[in-house]
Scaffold this motif. Structure first.
Motif, short mmCIF file in Angstrom:
data_model
loop_
_atom_site.label_atom_id
_atom_site.label_comp_id
_atom_site.label_asym_id
_atom_site.label_seq_id
_atom_site.Cartn_x
_atom_site.Cartn_y
_atom_site.Cartn_z
N ASP A 214 0.75 -1.22 -0.07
CA ASP A 214 -0.32 0.01 0.05
C ASP A 214 1.00 1.32 -0.18
N LEU A 215 2.12 1.15 -0.01
CA LEU A 215 3.08 2.49 0.24
C LEU A 215 2.86 3.00 -1.17
N PRO A 216 2.83 2.58 -2.50
CA PRO A 216 3.04 3.47 -3.64
C PRO A 216 1.38 4.19 -3.65
N GLU A 217 0.38 3.88 -3.26
CA GLU A 217 -0.82 4.53 -3.01
C GLU A 217 -0.70 5.54 -2.02
N LEU A 218 0.07 5.31 -0.84
CA LEU A 218 0.19 6.47 -0.02
C LEU A 218 1.08 7.51 -0.44
N THR B 37 3.99 -1.89 10.72
CA THR B 37 4.85 -1.08 11.42
C THR B 37 5.82 -0.37 10.20
N ALA B 38 6.30 -0.99 9.30
CA ALA B 38 6.92 0.05 8.31
C ALA B 38 6.07 0.88 7.46
N TYR B 39 4.93 0.48 7.33
CA TYR B 39 3.91 1.31 6.53
C TYR B 39 3.71 2.71 7.60
N ARG B 40 3.55 2.36 8.80
CA ARG B 40 3.07 3.45 9.73
C ARG B 40 4.60 4.35 9.86
N VAL B 41 5.58 3.89 9.86
CA VAL B 41 6.81 4.57 10.01
C VAL B 41 6.81 5.62 8.83
N VAL B 42 6.88 4.93 7.66
CA VAL B 42 6.87 5.64 6.34
C VAL B 42 5.88 6.80 6.36
N GLN B 43 4.52 6.31 6.74
CA GLN B 43 3.35 7.20 6.72
C GLN B 43 3.68 8.57 7.75
#
Length: 392
Positions: free
Chosen positions: A271-275, A303-309
């Protein structure tokens, strides 16, 4: 077992007991046994020392008491057949008292077997003494020591068991108090989360309504403006969905099994590309490089997604206009997450620090490491290392 003389009234009574045992032992051995007063006093000192060692040197108390009994049996000869031997009256009470106090003060689980062993050793001393010098005493005289020392062992075990139960009760109360405090903290967090939801959800709902209705309220909007309003509405809806998901997770009992059926899948690396795309639509210059792996733990991906967010949001907020580079790659048994932004304007760089605290908490739950510091060119770098475990 502590090695300290009791304080207060207990210390006074202990001192009186040691002194009384010294006087009574010296008098008993001097009057009823063929023993010089100096030798009787020396044995009295040894008997009193064994009692004092119960508090000062607990490990030596019983050996010294039993050794004193053996030495007393060797050097003492009763003045008449009516005198007790090999256990003088003061020896019976002195040794039993040491046995009771030493056993009562013991805290190890093996204290019961230790007391039983000392009781057996005590009876063996009497039996050996009677076998070597039967003319000095009688076999029936051994019953007094056997019974009194057995009572001492039983009393010591009861006192020690009661003390252990009281200690366990105190420890359980401390654990319960800690659990109540932790429960209160979580309830307060849940209350705050609900209040934040009520406040933020209202404003986000207004944003959604205004963004959806803008193309109908404002005439003559170009197509790119309509797409911009549609993107704003979609991002606001996503934010509302995530907020409600978190709130539902706080309200549901994790052990009931009811919450999992209502929760949607948590975001991950896919989901990172969409973020990042949503962030770019807001005008930020964000570059993403992801080396994903299909066998990652969902907790690690979340956790990785939330950190990047959080890191990208901080970069956009505190370093507007600066380029942001996001990198997520797997190196061996670790997942490396890096978010670096360009030079920061000091006038807008200050923040509350809550974002970093939240990231540290998330990373700490997975035994990961987080490093956040300014770069040499005036930018800012957030680096996270997450250990990769088995898929849950």
């Amino acid at each position: 077992m502590s090695s300290r003389w009791p304080v207060g009234r207990a210390g006074i009574w202990a001192a009186l007991g040691v002194g009384a045992l010294l006087v009574l032992t010296s008098t008993d051995l001097g009057q009823h046994y063929q023993l010089p007063i100096g030798a009787a006093f020396a044995l009295g000192v040894m008997r009193a020392l064994a009692l004092a060692l119960v508090w000062l040197r607990p490990r030596w108390a019983l050996p010294v008491s039993l050794a004193t009994s053996v030495l007393t049996a060797i050097v003492c000869v009763p003045v008449s057949p009516d005198e007790a031997w090999p256990w003088p009256v003061t020896g019976v009470f002195g040794h039993s008292l040491v046995l009771a106090i030493a056993g009562a003060r013991g805290r190890a689980a093996s204290s019961r077997w230790m007391l039983a062993g000392w009781w057996v050793a005590t009876q063996l001393v009497g039996i050996v003494g009677m076998a070597l010098a039967p003319e000095r005493g009688s076999w029936a005289g051994l019953l007094t020591m056997a019974l009194l020392s057995a009572v001492a062992v039983v009393v010591a075990d009861l006192v020690r068991s009661r003390a252990d139960a009281r200690q366990q009760l105190v420890e359980q109360e401390e654990i319960n108090a800690a659990e109540r405090a932790q429960r209160a903290r979580w309830q307060e967090r849940a209350r705050i989360a609900r209040e934040l939801h009520d406040v933020v959800a209202h404003h986000l709902s207004v944003v959604v309504v205004r963004a959806d209705s803008a193309p109908h309220r404002l005439t003559g909007l170009p197509d790119d403006a309509r797409e911009e309003f549609a993107g704003i509405a979609e991002d606001a809806r996503s934010s509302l969905t995530e907020m409600r998901r978190v709130l539902r997770l706080l309200r549901e009992d994790p052990g009931s099994g009811l919450a999992s059926s209502e929760l949607g899948p948590q975001p991950g690396l896919a989901d990172l590309p969409e973020l990042i795309a949503a962030t770019r639509r807001a005008g930020a210059d964000v570059r993403l490089e992801v080396e994903s792996s299909p066998d990652l733990d969902p907790a690690v991906e979340l956790t990785a997604y939330r950190v990047v967010q959080e890191a990208v949001s901080n970069a956009v907020r505190h370093a507007p206009g600066a380029a942001v580079e996001v990198s997520v790659r797997r190196v061996g048994g670790e997942l490396l997450v890096s978010v670096v932004n360009g030079p920061v304007d000091a006038a807008v760089a200050s923040g509350s620090g809550h974002g970093l605290v939240g990231m540290r908490e998330r990373v700490g739950l997975l035994d990961g490491r987080l490093r956040a510091a300014a770069t040499e060119d005036g930018g800012y770098r957030v680096e996270v290392v997450l250990p990769l475990g088995e898929v849950t």
